[in-house]
Design a protein around this motif. Structure first.
Motif, PDB file in Angstrom:
ATOM      1  N   ALA A 179       0.862  -1.094   0.030  1.00  0.00           N
ATOM      2  CA  ALA A 179      -0.068   0.112   0.068  1.00  0.00           C
ATOM      3  C   ALA A 179       1.019   1.092   0.039  1.00  0.00           C
ATOM      4  O   ALA A 179       1.830   1.378   0.701  1.00  0.00           O
ATOM      5  N   VAL A 180       0.804   2.050  -1.119  1.00  0.00           N
ATOM      6  CA  VAL A 180       1.518   3.165  -1.018  1.00  0.00           C
ATOM      7  C   VAL A 180       0.720   4.512  -0.953  1.00  0.00           C
ATOM      8  O   VAL A 180      -0.370   4.786  -1.886  1.00  0.00           O
ATOM      9  N   LEU A 181       0.760   5.059   0.359  1.00  0.00           N
ATOM     10  CA  LEU A 181       0.009   6.316   0.617  1.00  0.00           C
ATOM     11  C   LEU A 181       0.553   7.567  -0.086  1.00  0.00           C
ATOM     12  O   LEU A 181       1.874   7.631   0.046  1.00  0.00           O
ATOM     13  N   LEU A 182       0.163   8.181  -0.826  1.00  0.00           N
ATOM     14  CA  LEU A 182       0.446   9.378  -1.561  1.00  0.00           C
ATOM     15  C   LEU A 182      -0.182  10.861  -0.969  1.00  0.00           C
ATOM     16  O   LEU A 182      -1.063  11.390  -1.716  1.00  0.00           O
ATOM     17  N   PRO A 183       0.085  11.248   0.141  1.00  0.00           N
ATOM     18  CA  PRO A 183      -0.630  12.412   0.831  1.00  0.00           C
ATOM     19  C   PRO A 183      -0.005  13.726   0.017  1.00  0.00           C
ATOM     20  O   PRO A 183       1.027  13.836  -0.531  1.00  0.00           O
ATOM     21  N   LEU A 184      -1.056  14.525  -0.164  1.00  0.00           N
ATOM     22  CA  LEU A 184      -0.932  15.849  -0.786  1.00  0.00           C
ATOM     23  C   LEU A 184       0.217  16.738  -0.298  1.00  0.00           C
ATOM     24  O   LEU A 184       0.505  16.982   1.134  1.00  0.00           O
ATOM     25  N   LYS A 185       1.122  16.970  -0.991  1.00  0.00           N
ATOM     26  CA  LYS A 185       2.196  18.013  -0.833  1.00  0.00           C
ATOM     27  C   LYS A 185       1.881  19.523  -1.223  1.00  0.00           C
ATOM     28  O   LYS A 185       2.073  20.457  -0.722  1.00  0.00           O
ATOM     29  N   ASP A 186       1.583  19.645  -2.667  1.00  0.00           N
ATOM     30  CA  ASP A 186       1.401  20.749  -3.139  1.00  0.00           C
ATOM     31  C   ASP A 186       0.280  20.823  -4.318  1.00  0.00           C
ATOM     32  O   ASP A 186       0.253  20.076  -5.225  1.00  0.00           O
ATOM     33  N   LYS A 187      -0.852  21.188  -3.892  1.00  0.00           N
ATOM     34  CA  LYS A 187      -2.128  21.265  -4.534  1.00  0.00           C
ATOM     35  C   LYS A 187      -2.071  21.671  -6.098  1.00  0.00           C
ATOM     36  O   LYS A 187      -2.314  20.755  -7.047  1.00  0.00           O
ATOM     37  N   GLU A 188      -1.262  22.507  -6.223  1.00  0.00           N
ATOM     38  CA  GLU A 188      -1.237  23.148  -7.817  1.00  0.00           C
ATOM     39  C   GLU A 188      -0.261  22.103  -8.469  1.00  0.00           C
ATOM     40  O   GLU A 188      -0.670  21.869  -9.662  1.00  0.00           O
ATOM     41  N   LEU A 189       0.667  21.839  -7.883  1.00  0.00           N
ATOM     42  CA  LEU A 189       1.544  20.649  -8.716  1.00  0.00           C
ATOM     43  C   LEU A 189       0.871  19.361  -8.910  1.00  0.00           C
ATOM     44  O   LEU A 189       0.949  18.791  -9.985  1.00  0.00           O
TER      45      LEU A 189
ATOM     46  N   THR B  49      -1.383  19.942 -12.029  1.00  0.00           N
ATOM     47  CA  THR B  49      -0.578  19.770 -13.008  1.00  0.00           C
ATOM     48  C   THR B  49      -0.106  18.588 -13.452  1.00  0.00           C
ATOM     49  O   THR B  49      -0.294  18.371 -14.707  1.00  0.00           O
ATOM     50  N   HIS B  50       0.282  17.864 -12.606  1.00  0.00           N
ATOM     51  CA  HIS B  50       0.733  16.350 -12.980  1.00  0.00           C
ATOM     52  C   HIS B  50       0.020  15.223 -13.036  1.00  0.00           C
ATOM     53  O   HIS B  50       0.341  14.238 -13.192  1.00  0.00           O
ATOM     54  N   ARG B  51      -1.359  15.666 -12.788  1.00  0.00           N
ATOM     55  CA  ARG B  51      -2.405  14.539 -12.619  1.00  0.00           C
ATOM     56  C   ARG B  51      -2.559  13.619 -13.940  1.00  0.00           C
ATOM     57  O   ARG B  51      -2.478  12.423 -13.812  1.00  0.00           O
ATOM     58  N   PRO B  52      -2.757  14.139 -15.106  1.00  0.00           N
ATOM     59  CA  PRO B  52      -2.688  13.541 -16.296  1.00  0.00           C
ATOM     60  C   PRO B  52      -1.485  12.570 -16.371  1.00  0.00           C
ATOM     61  O   PRO B  52      -1.849  11.323 -16.831  1.00  0.00           O
ATOM     62  N   GLU B  53      -0.235  13.200 -16.005  1.00  0.00           N
ATOM     63  CA  GLU B  53       0.955  12.176 -16.328  1.00  0.00           C
ATOM     64  C   GLU B  53       0.781  11.062 -15.134  1.00  0.00           C
ATOM     65  O   GLU B  53       1.180   9.847 -15.451  1.00  0.00           O
ATOM     66  N   HIS B  54       0.402  11.371 -13.980  1.00  0.00           N
ATOM     67  CA  HIS B  54       0.367  10.405 -12.717  1.00  0.00           C
ATOM     68  C   HIS B  54      -0.649   9.299 -13.268  1.00  0.00           C
ATOM     69  O   HIS B  54      -0.396   8.075 -13.256  1.00  0.00           O
ATOM     70  N   LEU B  55      -1.859   9.738 -13.808  1.00  0.00           N
ATOM     71  CA  LEU B  55      -2.892   8.779 -14.071  1.00  0.00           C
ATOM     72  C   LEU B  55      -2.327   7.612 -15.463  1.00  0.00           C
ATOM     73  O   LEU B  55      -2.535   6.497 -15.511  1.00  0.00           O
ATOM     74  N   GLN B  56      -1.765   8.353 -16.297  1.00  0.00           N
ATOM     75  CA  GLN B  56      -0.899   7.498 -17.259  1.00  0.00           C
ATOM     76  C   GLN B  56      -0.077   6.603 -16.982  1.00  0.00           C
ATOM     77  O   GLN B  56       0.118   5.512 -17.260  1.00  0.00           O
ATOM     78  N   PHE B  57       0.851   7.243 -16.017  1.00  0.00           N
ATOM     79  CA  PHE B  57       1.756   6.271 -15.391  1.00  0.00           C
ATOM     80  C   PHE B  57       1.046   5.176 -14.533  1.00  0.00           C
ATOM     81  O   PHE B  57       1.580   3.907 -14.751  1.00  0.00           O
TER      82      PHE B  57
ATOM     83  N   VAL C 291       7.782   4.042  -7.226  1.00  0.00           N
ATOM     84  CA  VAL C 291       7.139   5.350  -6.685  1.00  0.00           C
ATOM     85  C   VAL C 291       7.956   6.368  -7.068  1.00  0.00           C
ATOM     86  O   VAL C 291       7.484   7.389  -7.369  1.00  0.00           O
ATOM     87  N   LEU C 292       9.333   6.270  -7.001  1.00  0.00           N
ATOM     88  CA  LEU C 292      10.076   7.382  -7.457  1.00  0.00           C
ATOM     89  C   LEU C 292      10.100   7.929  -8.997  1.00  0.00           C
ATOM     90  O   LEU C 292      10.372   9.205  -9.155  1.00  0.00           O
ATOM     91  N   ASN C 293       9.403   7.350  -9.638  1.00  0.00           N
ATOM     92  CA  ASN C 293       9.283   7.638 -10.992  1.00  0.00           C
ATOM     93  C   ASN C 293       7.967   8.216 -11.471  1.00  0.00           C
ATOM     94  O   ASN C 293       7.451   8.481 -12.476  1.00  0.00           O
ATOM     95  N   ASP C 294       6.995   8.048 -10.314  1.00  0.00           N
ATOM     96  CA  ASP C 294       5.385   8.609 -10.441  1.00  0.00           C
ATOM     97  C   ASP C 294       5.840   9.964 -10.647  1.00  0.00           C
ATOM     98  O   ASP C 294       6.394  10.549 -10.048  1.00  0.00           O
TER      99      ASP C 294
ATOM    100  N   VAL D  81       5.179  12.172  -7.280  1.00  0.00           N
ATOM    101  CA  VAL D  81       6.483  12.187  -6.492  1.00  0.00           C
ATOM    102  C   VAL D  81       7.564  13.082  -7.081  1.00  0.00           C
ATOM    103  O   VAL D  81       8.453  13.791  -6.487  1.00  0.00           O
ATOM    104  N   LYS D  82       7.886  12.483  -8.331  1.00  0.00           N
ATOM    105  CA  LYS D  82       9.090  13.058  -9.199  1.00  0.00           C
ATOM    106  C   LYS D  82       9.148  14.581  -9.360  1.00  0.00           C
ATOM    107  O   LYS D  82      10.003  15.378  -9.132  1.00  0.00           O
ATOM    108  N   HIS D  83       8.045  15.116  -9.223  1.00  0.00           N
ATOM    109  CA  HIS D  83       7.812  16.661  -9.373  1.00  0.00           C
ATOM    110  C   HIS D  83       7.436  17.366  -8.052  1.00  0.00           C
ATOM    111  O   HIS D  83       7.147  18.626  -8.058  1.00  0.00           O
ATOM    112  N   GLY D  84       7.315  16.551  -7.187  1.00  0.00           N
ATOM    113  CA  GLY D  84       7.174  17.051  -5.405  1.00  0.00           C
ATOM    114  C   GLY D  84       5.714  17.535  -5.415  1.00  0.00           C
ATOM    115  O   GLY D  84       5.594  18.251  -4.565  1.00  0.00           O
ATOM    116  N   ALA D  85       4.695  16.736  -5.990  1.00  0.00           N
ATOM    117  CA  ALA D  85       3.443  17.203  -5.943  1.00  0.00           C
ATOM    118  C   ALA D  85       3.180  16.255  -4.400  1.00  0.00           C
ATOM    119  O   ALA D  85       1.890  16.658  -3.872  1.00  0.00           O
ATOM    120  N   ARG D  86       3.514  15.202  -4.159  1.00  0.00           N
ATOM    121  CA  ARG D  86       2.894  14.179  -3.236  1.00  0.00           C
ATOM    122  C   ARG D  86       4.235  13.768  -2.475  1.00  0.00           C
ATOM    123  O   ARG D  86       5.176  13.455  -3.173  1.00  0.00           O
TER     124      ARG D  86
END
Length: 90
Positions: free
Chosen positions: A5-15, A18-26, A64-67, A70-75
Motif C-alpha cells: 500500500a502506497v499512501l500519496l499524501p498531498l504536498k502541493d495542490k497546484e503541482l 498540473t501533473h495529474r494526467p501524467e500520474h494517471l497515465q503512469f 514510486v520515485l518515477n511516479d 512524486v518526481k515533481h514534488g506534488a506528493r
C-alpha cells in the motif's frame, strides 16, 4: 508477489493538478504491466492510495520515485507491505 500500500499524501495542490494526467497515465502503464492492483483518491482531497503488486519494497520504491506526482514534488509517499483480507460486498 507481495502487495504494498502506497499512501500519496498531498504536498502541493497546484503541482498535483498540473501533473495529474501524467500520474494517471503512469498508473495505467503500471496496471497494464500487472504492477498495480488498485488505486484511487481520498474523497477529502488529502491524497490517494495505490496498491502495488511487486516482489519487494525496493522494487516498489523504484516505481514510486518515477511516479510524476512524486518526481515533481506534488506528493509525499509512504510504503507499507500489506496483507489483504477481503470480505463480501453488498
Amino acid at each position: 508477489m507481495k502487495l504494498f500500500a502506497v499512501l500519496l499524501p498531498l504536498k502541493d495542490k497546484e503541482l498535483s493538478q498540473t501533473h495529474r494526467p501524467e500520474h494517471l497515465q503512469f498508473l495505467e502503464e503500471q496496471r497494464n504491466k500487472g504492477n498495480v492492483a488498485a488505486n484511487g483518491k481520498f474523497t477529502d482531497g488529502s491524497g490517494g492510495l495505490v496498491i502495488y503488486r511487486m516482489p519487494d519494497k525496493e522494487a516498489v520504491e523504484e516505481l514510486v520515485l518515477n511516479d510524476p506526482f512524486v518526481k515533481h514534488g506534488a506528493r509525499h509517499y509512504h510504503i507499507h507491505e500489506w496483507e489483504m483480507v477481503s470480505g463480501e460486498w453488498e
